[in-house]
Write an enzyme that holds these catalytic residues in place. Structure first.
Site, PDB file in Angstrom:
ATOM      1  N   VAL A 180       0.852  -1.193   0.000  1.00 26.30           N
ATOM      2  CA  VAL A 180       0.000   0.000   0.000  1.00 26.30           C
ATOM      3  C   VAL A 180       0.889   1.246   0.000  1.00 26.30           C
ATOM      4  O   VAL A 180       1.679   1.469   0.916  1.00 26.30           O
ATOM      5  CB  VAL A 180      -0.942   0.017   1.215  1.00 26.30           C
ATOM      6  CG1 VAL A 180      -1.795   1.293   1.199  1.00 26.30           C
ATOM      7  CG2 VAL A 180      -1.830  -1.215   1.221  1.00 26.30           C
ATOM      8  N   LYS A 181       0.722   2.038  -1.037  1.00 28.73           N
ATOM      9  CA  LYS A 181       1.538   3.242  -1.220  1.00 28.73           C
ATOM     10  C   LYS A 181       0.766   4.442  -0.695  1.00 28.73           C
ATOM     11  O   LYS A 181      -0.351   4.725  -1.150  1.00 28.73           O
ATOM     12  CB  LYS A 181       1.859   3.399  -2.710  1.00 28.73           C
ATOM     13  CG  LYS A 181       2.983   4.354  -3.041  1.00 28.73           C
ATOM     14  CD  LYS A 181       3.273   4.255  -4.546  1.00 28.73           C
ATOM     15  CE  LYS A 181       4.417   5.139  -4.968  1.00 28.73           C
ATOM     16  NZ  LYS A 181       4.626   5.057  -6.440  1.00 28.73           N
TER      17      LYS A 181
END
Length: 218
Positions: free
Chosen positions: A86-87
């Site tokens: 997850v960025k």
């Protein structure tokens, strides 16, 4: 050093994977739009398609800028595939979300990092990766490589496990210099990776070998 490719183009990802040196992929909304991938369902499917090509981590960026929105989006992204990272952006809510995901065992990539202090906060929050944008710093006449050096020193001082992911890599020498400094990962276009193959003496040497072989084996 791990090699990630920064794209949403499946053909380029396949080419990098076929080279045998690819460790992962990073993407963002701009890269998705560049490939004409629009609409939530299409974007989510595209992430899964990328995971089917590579063996390593695939960074998928949240669009939300508030804490609750990041949590909701991030959990949805993480459920897509075990390779998804997850960025999240380097903001106050982003750091809070990073800590939440870290406590849940969800991998994170804190992006849009431009200072050593930001990288320190990301590591404290348990980020899996931190993405300093060296090319964008170079664009404003600031030494992006110096930032990698500063982060490396800080992380080594305190044995942080967060990996330094040199982002916004523009060319081959960015990769070489990041490797000298000790960046854990680089992410850039396919052209920067393929550029490492090139040297005029390799080309001329091979040409000479083949010419000599041809002379003696007519």
């Amino acid at each position: 050093m791990k090699f990630f490719i920064d794209t949403a183009n499946l053909e380029q990802i396949k080419e990098a994977q076929a080279l045998g040196v690819l460790d992962g992929v990073t993407t963002n909304p701009s890269l998705m739009a560049k490939e004409g991938i629009t609409g939530k369902n299409n974007i989510l499917k595209h992430y899964v398609d990328i995971c089917a090509i590579v063996d390593g981590d695939v960074s998928a960026e949240v669009i939300a800028t508030d804490y609750e929105g990041m949590i909701k989006e991030g959990e949805e992204l993480a459920e897509l595939h075990e390779q998804i990272v997850v960025k999240i952006p380097m903001t106050q809510d982003g750091i809070k979300a990073c800590k939440y995901f870290s406590d849940k065992g969800i991998k994170t990539n804190v992006t849009l990092v431009f200072s050593a202090g930001q990288a320190l906060l990301a590591a404290k929050a348990g980020a899996t990766y931190v993405s300093p944008f060296i090319g964008r710093l170079d664009d404003i006449s600031t030494d992006g490589l110096n930032l990698i050096d500063e982060i490396r020193m800080i992380y080594d001082n305190y044995a942080f496990e967060t990996q330094i992911l040199a982002a916004s890599v523009r060319h081959t020498m960015h990769i070489v210099n990041c490797a000298k400094i000790g960046a854990d990962v680089m992410t850039g276009p396919l052209s920067s990776i393929l550029g490492l193959l090139k040297h005029p003496l390799t080309d001329s040497g091979l040409e000479q070998f083949l010419a000599d072989y041809a002379k003696g084996n007519k």
